[in-house]
Design an enzyme around this catalytic site. Sequence first.
Site, PDB file in Angstrom:
ATOM      1  N   ASP A 164      -7.890  -5.584   0.126  1.00 50.55           N
ATOM      2  CA  ASP A 164      -8.638  -6.305  -0.801  1.00 50.55           C
ATOM      3  C   ASP A 164      -7.299  -7.950  -0.886  1.00 50.55           C
ATOM      4  O   ASP A 164      -8.400  -9.353  -1.909  1.00 50.55           O
ATOM      5  CB  ASP A 164      -7.700  -5.733  -2.566  1.00 50.55           C
ATOM      6  CG  ASP A 164      -8.599  -4.627  -2.598  1.00 50.55           C
ATOM      7  OD1 ASP A 164      -9.886  -4.246  -2.375  1.00 50.55           O
ATOM      8  OD2 ASP A 164      -7.539  -3.706  -3.279  1.00 50.55           O
ATOM      9  N   HIS A 179       1.124  -0.965  -0.153  1.00 50.64           N
ATOM     10  CA  HIS A 179      -0.219  -0.091  -0.087  1.00 50.64           C
ATOM     11  C   HIS A 179       0.436   1.178   0.068  1.00 50.64           C
ATOM     12  O   HIS A 179       2.207   1.198   0.663  1.00 50.64           O
ATOM     13  CB  HIS A 179      -1.352  -0.343   1.915  1.00 50.64           C
ATOM     14  CG  HIS A 179      -2.456   1.139   1.088  1.00 50.64           C
ATOM     15  ND1 HIS A 179      -1.780   2.826   1.327  1.00 50.64           N
ATOM     16  CD2 HIS A 179      -3.698   0.872   0.689  1.00 50.64           C
ATOM     17  CE1 HIS A 179      -3.316   2.947   0.728  1.00 50.64           C
ATOM     18  NE2 HIS A 179      -3.648   2.264   0.535  1.00 50.64           N
TER      19      HIS A 179
END
Length: 440
Positions: free
Chosen positions: A374, A316
């Site tokens: 996710d 991320h």
Amino acid sequence: MTANVTQLKSQNSATLTDNSSNKRIDFPMLEGSVGPKVIDIRKLYAETGHFTYDPGFTSTASCESKITYIDGDEGVLLYRGYPIEELAEHSDFSEVCYLLLKGELPSASEKRKFEHDITVHTMVHEQLTRFYQGFRRDAHPMAVLCGVVGALSAFYHDSLDISDARQRMIASHRLIAKLPTIAAMAYKYSVGQPFMYPRNDLNYAENFLYMTFGVPCEEYKVNKTVARALDKLFMLHADHEQNASTSTVRLAGSSGANPFACIAAGIATLWGPAHGGANEAVLQMLQEIGSKDRIPEFIRKVKAKEEGVRLMGFGHRVYKNYDPRAKVIQKSCHEVLGELGVKDEPLLEIAMELERIALQDDYFVQRKLYPNVDFYSGIIYKAMGFPTAMFTALFAVARTVGWIAQWNEMIEDPAQKIGRPRQLYTGHGRRAYVPLHRRG
Ligand code: CMC
């Protein structure tokens, strides 16, 4: 010519020295309520004739915001100050929508009124349903969402005036209310079943399940466990400060574009596999790996950076620690699968083993790559019965409130200007046109 930020002159300013001219210029340091200070460089170009260069905005705060705060090193996510874990545990999606949009948790009567304001907008204009016939049956739901949400601006002319706060709020309610209807219709169209009108006696997640999986010839009983889990997933996805799709919504909105067009732009950005499209990509990746014994070979390819191979659902831009949303989802995953009687879901086993191996591997440890939101969400969506292609559409349904809250905040910000980045030009300088017959 070089220019370096040489020192923090004081707590309240930073000094930039232009080495070529020895000119020193002070820039104010701005302090938020929490998080790092920022150097206010708005006068940089006017005073020095230089721009900053920051592709991907890794060091740039593009706006001031009071909505969502992330501490990427600590793995903290707050909506209006409230930790995501507490909201996921005790709140519900309609409350979170209210919180993001209006800044505070609602009282009981405010909540009832807000839910009413949303449910009165759940139907779409009947003519909008004909748009769907223009798509191929195998169209990706995100392609349908981009088109149909953009088309809302052709239907709701009474909520396009962005200078009118009431119209802005009506457009916001419409978007939050209609996204589940539009997404469910995309699914229904793909499987050749009739569209289901929304049911306003159901809550947001329940109604979405009903519109997706119900059929007119049978009674549909909402599975409360599934509905609660979906509601939780919606809360976890509701906002995430200035990510790519939200920044797109703000940039589109900065030109004065209408809210429906701006949200369509956000949906288009979310679709990419580096962003919201990752939930679909994770499931494809797990299916391709197929069994636990093939994980080492897959990890080898990731580390060798073989073309197109990344550990999807990992890493991320902001989190350099476990994404707090992934922690909640991982726990939820076991609960939902247990409740649904899904025993030994092979994809969950592969995912958990992948996570275990990656979190011990130097490649991922050194780069601080952890599971993101996710990584596990697709496994739950699959267990709920959603086809893989719908996963990113589910993300879009949940993120609409975040986009529209950020859009409203931008419009109300007195410092708001049209977004207009500059560039570091490295193409040709001025040159004379060469007529066709003289080109070699
Ligand atoms: N698998 C393998 N290597 C990775 C991964 C990954 N998932 N993510 C980053 N890296 C490596 C990358 O190759 C680079 O290595 P090196 O330093 O040797 O060049 C280093 O880690 C830094 O990566 P980056 O691409 O510069 O980092 P970024 O901040 O620009 O990208 C990201 C962030 C999310 C796009 C990226 O981590 C990624 O592509 N992850 C997989 C896709 C994904 O799961 N996306 C969902 C993000 S969370 C939900 C959302 O935003 O919608």
